[in-house]
Design a protein around this motif. Structure first.
Motif, PDB file in Angstrom:
ATOM      1  N   GLY A   1     -12.578  64.105 -50.222  1.00 40.20           N
ATOM      2  CA  GLY A   1     -12.024  64.062 -48.871  1.00 40.20           C
ATOM      3  C   GLY A   1     -11.950  62.655 -48.313  1.00 40.20           C
ATOM      4  O   GLY A   1     -11.747  62.470 -47.122  1.00 40.20           O
ATOM      5  N   GLY A   2     -12.093  61.651 -49.191  1.00 38.99           N
ATOM      6  CA  GLY A   2     -12.015  60.255 -48.753  1.00 38.99           C
ATOM      7  C   GLY A   2     -10.615  59.685 -48.973  1.00 38.99           C
ATOM      8  O   GLY A   2      -9.690  60.399 -49.379  1.00 38.99           O
ATOM      9  N   ASP A   3     -10.484  58.398 -48.691  1.00 37.33           N
ATOM     10  CA  ASP A   3      -9.174  57.759 -48.856  1.00 37.33           C
ATOM     11  C   ASP A   3      -8.661  57.862 -50.289  1.00 37.33           C
ATOM     12  O   ASP A   3      -7.465  58.042 -50.518  1.00 37.33           O
TER      13      ASP A   3
ATOM     14  N   GLY B   1     -15.553  59.186 -55.057  1.00 32.48           N
ATOM     15  CA  GLY B   1     -16.311  57.950 -54.918  1.00 32.48           C
ATOM     16  C   GLY B   1     -16.584  57.298 -56.260  1.00 32.48           C
ATOM     17  O   GLY B   1     -15.990  57.686 -57.288  1.00 32.48           O
ATOM     18  N   HIS B   2     -17.472  56.351 -56.231  1.00 38.02           N
ATOM     19  CA  HIS B   2     -17.648  55.491 -57.400  1.00 38.02           C
ATOM     20  C   HIS B   2     -19.108  55.235 -57.727  1.00 38.02           C
ATOM     21  O   HIS B   2     -19.966  55.428 -56.882  1.00 38.02           O
ATOM     22  N   VAL B   3     -19.333  54.796 -58.961  1.00 41.12           N
ATOM     23  CA  VAL B   3     -20.671  54.332 -59.353  1.00 41.12           C
ATOM     24  C   VAL B   3     -20.528  52.881 -59.819  1.00 41.12           C
ATOM     25  O   VAL B   3     -19.532  52.524 -60.454  1.00 41.12           O
TER      26      VAL B   3
ATOM     27  N   THR C   1     -20.415  49.854 -48.954  1.00 36.77           N
ATOM     28  CA  THR C   1     -19.983  50.179 -47.601  1.00 36.77           C
ATOM     29  C   THR C   1     -18.484  49.971 -47.416  1.00 36.77           C
ATOM     30  O   THR C   1     -17.771  50.879 -46.993  1.00 36.77           O
ATOM     31  N   TYR C   2     -18.001  48.806 -47.738  1.00 36.76           N
ATOM     32  CA  TYR C   2     -16.606  48.483 -47.415  1.00 36.76           C
ATOM     33  C   TYR C   2     -15.658  48.730 -48.587  1.00 36.76           C
ATOM     34  O   TYR C   2     -14.607  49.340 -48.418  1.00 36.76           O
ATOM     35  N   ARG C   3     -15.973  48.202 -49.746  1.00 35.28           N
ATOM     36  CA  ARG C   3     -15.246  48.487 -50.985  1.00 35.28           C
ATOM     37  C   ARG C   3     -13.728  48.362 -50.874  1.00 35.28           C
ATOM     38  O   ARG C   3     -12.991  49.211 -51.360  1.00 35.28           O
TER      39      ARG C   3
HETATM   40  P1  NAP Z   1     -15.646  57.901 -50.193  1.00 35.51           P
HETATM   41  O1  NAP Z   1     -15.046  57.350 -48.959  1.00 35.51           O
HETATM   42  O2  NAP Z   1     -17.108  57.741 -50.444  1.00 35.51           O
HETATM   43  O3  NAP Z   1     -15.278  59.455 -50.221  1.00 35.51           O
HETATM   44  C1  NAP Z   1     -15.779  60.287 -51.224  1.00 35.51           C
HETATM   45  C2  NAP Z   1     -15.359  61.702 -50.890  1.00 35.51           C
HETATM   46  O4  NAP Z   1     -15.771  62.550 -51.959  1.00 35.51           O
HETATM   47  C3  NAP Z   1     -15.969  62.223 -49.609  1.00 35.51           C
HETATM   48  O5  NAP Z   1     -15.046  62.993 -48.898  1.00 35.51           O
HETATM   49  C4  NAP Z   1     -17.130  63.075 -50.121  1.00 35.51           C
HETATM   50  O6  NAP Z   1     -17.395  64.186 -49.305  1.00 35.51           O
HETATM   51  C5  NAP Z   1     -16.589  63.586 -51.445  1.00 35.51           C
HETATM   52  N1  NAP Z   1     -17.659  63.836 -52.404  1.00 35.51           N
HETATM   53  C6  NAP Z   1     -18.642  62.996 -52.813  1.00 35.51           C
HETATM   54  N2  NAP Z   1     -19.422  63.583 -53.742  1.00 35.51           N
HETATM   55  C7  NAP Z   1     -18.929  64.822 -53.900  1.00 35.51           C
HETATM   56  C8  NAP Z   1     -19.303  65.916 -54.720  1.00 35.51           C
HETATM   57  N3  NAP Z   1     -20.342  65.839 -55.578  1.00 35.51           N
HETATM   58  N4  NAP Z   1     -18.565  67.039 -54.643  1.00 35.51           N
HETATM   59  C9  NAP Z   1     -17.506  67.124 -53.802  1.00 35.51           C
HETATM   60  N5  NAP Z   1     -17.101  66.125 -53.003  1.00 35.51           N
HETATM   61  C10 NAP Z   1     -17.809  64.990 -53.058  1.00 35.51           C
HETATM   62  O7  NAP Z   1     -14.964  57.327 -51.521  1.00 35.51           O
HETATM   63  P2  NAP Z   1     -13.437  56.888 -51.754  1.00 35.51           P
HETATM   64  O8  NAP Z   1     -12.496  57.885 -51.237  1.00 35.51           O
HETATM   65  O9  NAP Z   1     -13.400  56.548 -53.217  1.00 35.51           O
HETATM   66  O10 NAP Z   1     -13.281  55.568 -50.916  1.00 35.51           O
HETATM   67  C11 NAP Z   1     -14.178  54.462 -51.144  1.00 35.51           C
HETATM   68  C12 NAP Z   1     -13.817  53.297 -50.224  1.00 35.51           C
HETATM   69  O11 NAP Z   1     -12.549  52.766 -50.609  1.00 35.51           O
HETATM   70  C13 NAP Z   1     -13.689  53.729 -48.761  1.00 35.51           C
HETATM   71  O12 NAP Z   1     -14.187  52.687 -47.971  1.00 35.51           O
HETATM   72  C14 NAP Z   1     -12.199  53.890 -48.577  1.00 35.51           C
HETATM   73  O13 NAP Z   1     -11.802  53.667 -47.243  1.00 35.51           O
HETATM   74  C15 NAP Z   1     -11.678  52.815 -49.516  1.00 35.51           C
HETATM   75  N6  NAP Z   1     -10.293  53.156 -49.969  1.00 35.51           N
HETATM   76  C16 NAP Z   1      -9.268  52.753 -49.178  1.00 35.51           C
HETATM   77  C17 NAP Z   1      -7.967  53.075 -49.529  1.00 35.51           C
HETATM   78  C18 NAP Z   1      -6.864  52.642 -48.627  1.00 35.51           C
HETATM   79  O14 NAP Z   1      -7.135  51.964 -47.645  1.00 35.51           O
HETATM   80  N7  NAP Z   1      -5.627  53.007 -48.892  1.00 35.51           N
HETATM   81  C19 NAP Z   1      -7.709  53.810 -50.678  1.00 35.51           C
HETATM   82  C20 NAP Z   1      -8.784  54.220 -51.466  1.00 35.51           C
HETATM   83  C21 NAP Z   1     -10.084  53.891 -51.088  1.00 35.51           C
HETATM   84  P3  NAP Z   1     -18.028  63.998 -47.835  1.00 35.51           P
HETATM   85  O15 NAP Z   1     -16.898  63.530 -46.978  1.00 35.51           O
HETATM   86  O16 NAP Z   1     -18.507  65.338 -47.507  1.00 35.51           O
HETATM   87  O17 NAP Z   1     -19.105  62.984 -47.983  1.00 35.51           O
END
Ligand code: NAP
Length: 309
Positions: free
Chosen positions: A151-153, A238-240, A282-284
């Motif tokens: 549910g993230g970006d 997300g990421h590791v 945090t920011y990534r």
């Molecule tokens: P994120 O923001 O940490 O979101 C991870 C999502 O996965 C969350 O919705 C989380 O649910 C869900 N999740 C985590 N573990 C899970 C599990 N075991 N089972 C089911 N769902 C799970 O990671 P991200 O989307 O990779 O983004 C990382 C960073 O990069 C963020 O700061 C983001 O803004 C940035 N980013 C920006 C852009 C852009 O600006 N276009 C594009 C990509 C990434 P919950 O919400 O319930 O925690």
């Protein structure tokens, strides 16, 4: 064996920005590229939020420009991943599968990798329907049912991209609200191709032995379990951090992210610096990673100078 002033491990925005600054400071940096040269952005398409590109830019092109800029000032590149490091004495040593590199200072900018979901069938069908990269694999699922978890970006960006290909894209999210930015959420909710399945988790991926055919979904509020047809299953949760090579060598937190002092790039090993997603959970962003690479290069240059040039 050559002794370098600085070895930079990683070639994403952090590593390449560090390379530009170190090269311009006359430190003749050597960049160990990593297996994914250019980092995570090479697996994305439109980058709309990197300043300086009002029309947006493709991720691979952006990283190509970073690299050319580093090369222009004399940065050298070594292919492969660092698999081992010894920072117990100076000069420091890092090893790829092919070679050993010695350096007076090291900047670790190895970034992060997609986190696996850890459900039944995920490993078995990796590359046969299970994917962590929509831009790499979306094309294979033209006209087919696609499921995205998260549910993230990242998840929403993947879903919007996959909507170009799939007959339907289901975004399965464990809560009833997105974590993603408002603009991404609005785009997803407006898309006629995307269905959001709220408050639900994927419990397993099943297939016919060759490829994925369905996922098992559980509603966390009602407990109801259902199956959903699916040819392409994309995990974006997300990421590791990529810190396996530095385990026991550099202090890290419980999730594996490297620890740095205060807001600096200093690790607890004098002369070893960290930049980007490898320590920032945090920011990534590409821009914050690039900024961190700049700071690490400046910290590194000052530290080397204090050691006697
Ligand atoms: P994120 O923001 O940490 O979101 C991870 C999502 O996965 C969350 O919705 C989380 O649910 C869900 N999740 C985590 N573990 C899970 C599990 N075991 N089972 C089911 N769902 C799970 O990671 P991200 O989307 O990779 O983004 C990382 C960073 O990069 C963020 O700061 C983001 O803004 C940035 N980013 C920006 C852009 C852009 O600006 N276009 C594009 C990509 C990434 P919950 O919400 O319930 O925690």
């Amino acid at each position: 064996m050559d002794l370098h002033h600085v070895v930079i491990v990683g070639s994403g925005p952090a590593g390449l920005t560090a390379a530009i600054y170190c090269a311009r400071a006359g430190l003749e940096p050597v960049v160990v590229e990593g297996l994914l040269a250019g980092g995570q952005l090479v697996n994305t398409t439109d980058v709309e939020n990197y300043p300086g590109f009002p029309e947006g830019i493709q991720g691979p092109e952006l990283m190509d420009r970073f690299r050319k800029q580093a090369e222009r000032f004399g940065a050298a590149f070594v292919p492969g991943d660092v698999v081992r490091a010894d920072f117990s004495s100076r000069p420091f040593a890092v090893w790829t599968d092919e070679r050993e590199l010695r350096a007076r200072a090291v900047i670790v900018a190895t970034g992060a990798s997609p986190r696996p979901l850890g459900v039944e069938g995920e490993k078995e069908y990796a590359g046969r329907g299970v994917s962590y990269c929509a831009t790499c694999d979306g094309f294979f699922f033209r006209g087919k049912e696609i499921v995205v978890v998260g549910g993230g970006d990242s998840a929403l960006e993947e879903a919007l991209f996959l909507a170009r290909y799939g007959s339907r894209v289901s975004v399965i999210h464990r809560r009833d609200a997105f974590r993603a930015s408002k603009i991404m959420a609005e785009r997803v909710l407006r898309s006629p191709k995307i269905e959001v399945v709220w408050s639900s988790v994927v419990e397993g991926v099943a297939g016919d032995g060759r490829k994925v055919t369905e996922v098992r979904v559980r509603n966390v509020e009602t407990g109801a379990v259902s199956t959903r047809p699916c040819a392409g299953f994309f995990v974006a949760i997300g990421h590791v951090p990529n810190t396996a090579a530095f385990r026991g060598v550099l202090p890290a937190d419980a999730a594996g992210y490297l620890e740095v002092h205060g807001g600096s790039s200093y690790t607890s090993v004098d002369g070893v610096f960290a930049a980007g997603d490898v320590h920032d959970h945090t920011y990534r962003q590409a821009i914050t990673a690039a900024g961190a690479g700049c700071r690490a290069a400046i910290d590194c240059e000052r530290w080397l100078e204090a050691q006697g040039g």
